[in-house]
Design a protein around this motif. Sequence first.
Motif, mmCIF file in Angstrom:
data_model
loop_
_atom_site.group_PDB
_atom_site.id
_atom_site.type_symbol
_atom_site.label_atom_id
_atom_site.label_comp_id
_atom_site.label_asym_id
_atom_site.label_seq_id
_atom_site.Cartn_x
_atom_site.Cartn_y
_atom_site.Cartn_z
ATOM 1 N N GLN A 7 98.186 -27.297 -10.623
ATOM 2 C CA GLN A 7 97.515 -25.942 -10.591
ATOM 3 C C GLN A 7 98.256 -25.354 -10.941
ATOM 4 O OE1 GLN A 7 96.674 -24.811 -6.528
ATOM 5 N NE2 GLN A 7 95.129 -26.898 -7.671
ATOM 6 N N THR A 8 97.780 -25.327 -12.270
ATOM 7 C CA THR A 8 98.472 -24.008 -13.602
ATOM 8 C C THR A 8 97.374 -22.745 -13.901
ATOM 9 O OG1 THR A 8 99.068 -25.849 -15.186
ATOM 10 C CG2 THR A 8 98.638 -24.641 -16.096
ATOM 11 N N ASN A 9 98.147 -22.394 -13.823
ATOM 12 C CA ASN A 9 97.416 -20.389 -14.841
ATOM 13 C C ASN A 9 96.992 -20.600 -15.346
ATOM 14 O OD1 ASN A 9 98.676 -19.719 -11.171
ATOM 15 N ND2 ASN A 9 100.705 -19.407 -12.288
ATOM 16 N N CYS A 10 95.591 -20.431 -15.768
ATOM 17 C CA CYS A 10 95.264 -20.290 -16.869
ATOM 18 C C CYS A 10 94.948 -18.626 -16.749
ATOM 19 C CB CYS A 10 94.386 -20.739 -17.354
ATOM 20 S SG CYS A 10 93.169 -20.239 -18.027
ATOM 21 N N GLY A 56 103.448 -20.040 -15.315
ATOM 22 C CA GLY A 56 102.738 -20.606 -15.823
ATOM 23 C C GLY A 56 102.084 -21.570 -14.584
ATOM 24 N N HIS A 57 102.801 -21.039 -13.339
ATOM 25 C CA HIS A 57 102.724 -21.834 -12.242
ATOM 26 C C HIS A 57 103.322 -20.916 -10.842
ATOM 27 C CE1 HIS A 57 101.596 -26.382 -13.714
ATOM 28 N NE2 HIS A 57 102.821 -25.345 -14.537
ATOM 29 N N GLY A 58 102.401 -20.570 -9.450
ATOM 30 C CA GLY A 58 103.211 -20.029 -8.759
ATOM 31 C C GLY A 58 102.252 -17.930 -9.194
ATOM 32 N N PRO A 59 103.523 -17.641 -8.041
ATOM 33 C CA PRO A 59 102.610 -16.437 -7.744
ATOM 34 C C PRO A 59 103.858 -15.147 -9.272
ATOM 35 C CG PRO A 59 104.574 -16.377 -5.736
ATOM 36 C CD PRO A 59 104.149 -18.296 -6.738
ATOM 37 N N ASP A 92 96.911 -1.708 -17.414
ATOM 38 C CA ASP A 92 95.357 -1.999 -16.457
ATOM 39 C C ASP A 92 96.054 -4.044 -16.254
ATOM 40 O OD1 ASP A 92 92.647 -2.932 -16.271
ATOM 41 O OD2 ASP A 92 92.344 -1.400 -17.627
ATOM 42 N N LEU A 93 95.541 -3.680 -14.842
ATOM 43 C CA LEU A 93 95.695 -5.289 -14.535
ATOM 44 C C LEU A 93 94.242 -5.869 -14.688
ATOM 45 C CD1 LEU A 93 98.367 -4.620 -11.441
ATOM 46 C CD2 LEU A 93 98.876 -5.625 -13.485
ATOM 47 N N SER A 94 93.141 -4.831 -14.448
ATOM 48 C CA SER A 94 92.482 -6.088 -14.892
ATOM 49 C C SER A 94 92.062 -6.655 -16.090
ATOM 50 C CB SER A 94 91.205 -4.754 -14.286
ATOM 51 O OG SER A 94 91.108 -3.757 -14.974
ATOM 52 N N LYS A 95 93.052 -6.445 -17.131
ATOM 53 C CA LYS A 95 91.970 -6.815 -17.728
ATOM 54 C C LYS A 95 93.131 -8.665 -18.301
ATOM 55 C CE LYS A 95 91.899 -3.289 -21.266
ATOM 56 N NZ LYS A 95 92.674 -2.039 -22.316
ATOM 57 N N ILE A 96 93.874 -8.948 -17.177
ATOM 58 C CA ILE A 96 94.602 -9.368 -17.161
ATOM 59 C C ILE A 96 93.552 -11.123 -15.846
ATOM 60 C CG2 ILE A 96 96.999 -11.419 -16.777
ATOM 61 C CD1 ILE A 96 97.889 -8.959 -17.891
ATOM 62 N N HIS A 97 93.468 -11.881 -15.981
ATOM 63 C CA HIS A 97 92.900 -12.453 -14.809
ATOM 64 C C HIS A 97 93.297 -13.475 -14.737
ATOM 65 C CE1 HIS A 97 89.479 -10.093 -15.571
ATOM 66 N NE2 HIS A 97 89.604 -9.716 -16.817
ATOM 67 N N THR A 98 93.229 -14.658 -13.684
ATOM 68 C CA THR A 98 94.082 -15.965 -13.475
ATOM 69 C C THR A 98 93.474 -16.936 -12.206
ATOM 70 O OG1 THR A 98 96.185 -14.505 -12.661
ATOM 71 C CG2 THR A 98 96.488 -16.504 -12.137
ATOM 72 N N LEU A 99 93.222 -17.907 -13.018
ATOM 73 C CA LEU A 99 92.366 -18.737 -12.707
ATOM 74 C C LEU A 99 93.476 -20.506 -12.675
ATOM 75 C CD1 LEU A 99 90.538 -17.834 -15.585
ATOM 76 C CD2 LEU A 99 89.459 -19.710 -14.180
ATOM 77 N N VAL A 100 93.679 -20.676 -11.141
ATOM 78 C CA VAL A 100 94.145 -21.751 -11.119
ATOM 79 C C VAL A 100 93.335 -23.406 -11.048
ATOM 80 C CG1 VAL A 100 96.129 -23.183 -9.103
ATOM 81 C CG2 VAL A 100 95.691 -20.748 -9.567
ATOM 82 N N VAL A 101 93.871 -23.909 -12.266
ATOM 83 C CA VAL A 101 93.228 -25.109 -12.355
ATOM 84 C C VAL A 101 94.443 -26.403 -12.629
ATOM 85 C CG1 VAL A 101 91.651 -23.217 -14.072
ATOM 86 C CG2 VAL A 101 93.993 -24.733 -15.138
ATOM 87 N N GLY A 102 93.189 -27.240 -12.291
ATOM 88 C CA GLY A 102 94.091 -29.046 -12.343
ATOM 89 C C GLY A 102 95.152 -29.768 -11.146
ATOM 90 N N ARG A 103 96.071 -30.639 -11.449
ATOM 91 C CA ARG A 103 96.175 -31.328 -10.526
ATOM 92 C C ARG A 103 97.550 -30.775 -9.978
ATOM 93 N NH1 ARG A 103 96.645 -37.038 -11.936
ATOM 94 N NH2 ARG A 103 94.708 -36.711 -12.699
#
Length: 219
Positions: free
Chosen positions: A18-21, A193-196, A5-16
């Motif tokens: 561009q880390t995937n949180c 951790g970074h990128g697509p 269920d992809l809606s359960k995994i949310h990505t925020l790109v943060v910091g200098r």
Amino acid sequence: MGPPDLSKIHTLVVGRLQTNCYVVESQGHALVVDPGDEPERILRFIKDLNATPGRIIATHTHFDHVLGVNGVRKATKAQFLIHRDDMSMLESMQSRVRQFMSFEVPPPPKVDGYVKDGELLKLGDETIRVLHTPGHSPGSISLAGDGYVLTGDALFNQSIGRTDLPGGDLKILVHSIRERLFKLDDDTIVYPGHGPETTIVDEKQANPFVGKAARLQIG
């Protein structure tokens, strides 16, 4: 195994850097993975989800994956967990960033506990398995759920983590990817951790470092 269920995994790109949180959500419970910076933004996102975070986990303790930990933990009272083998790297974070990046960062966050290889973490109706995948750092971990895996800086879309920093080891990293991550189902979605995103089968086939046509015949 059904599709995730992809809606359960949310990505925020943060910091200098561009880390995937990632915020992994199940039945109103949330796991925050690699809050590398911008804790206020992460907290706003969690509030909008109406989810309660019980744990914060770093896939490894390089600064760009942990700078937001204290802000998120203070607001949520969630426990911060890492693999024990990355503790010394966390403790020396400020001096390493000063040496290799030439800027200053705050003191490292306090660790509340440790995860270990094979440990099963409950999140709502999900179970997430901890995989020790060292090489980028001694205590790097990946988190494998139902049809997906969060790989930190071990495996990327068409790349692998760098191993030229203290604690890095190319041969160990290649072994971690081929013997741990590539043993997952081919259709497993990889959240790095970074990128697509990518998939295990795509990296098996075409990753230039560890795939079938790899230039690096290591491990």
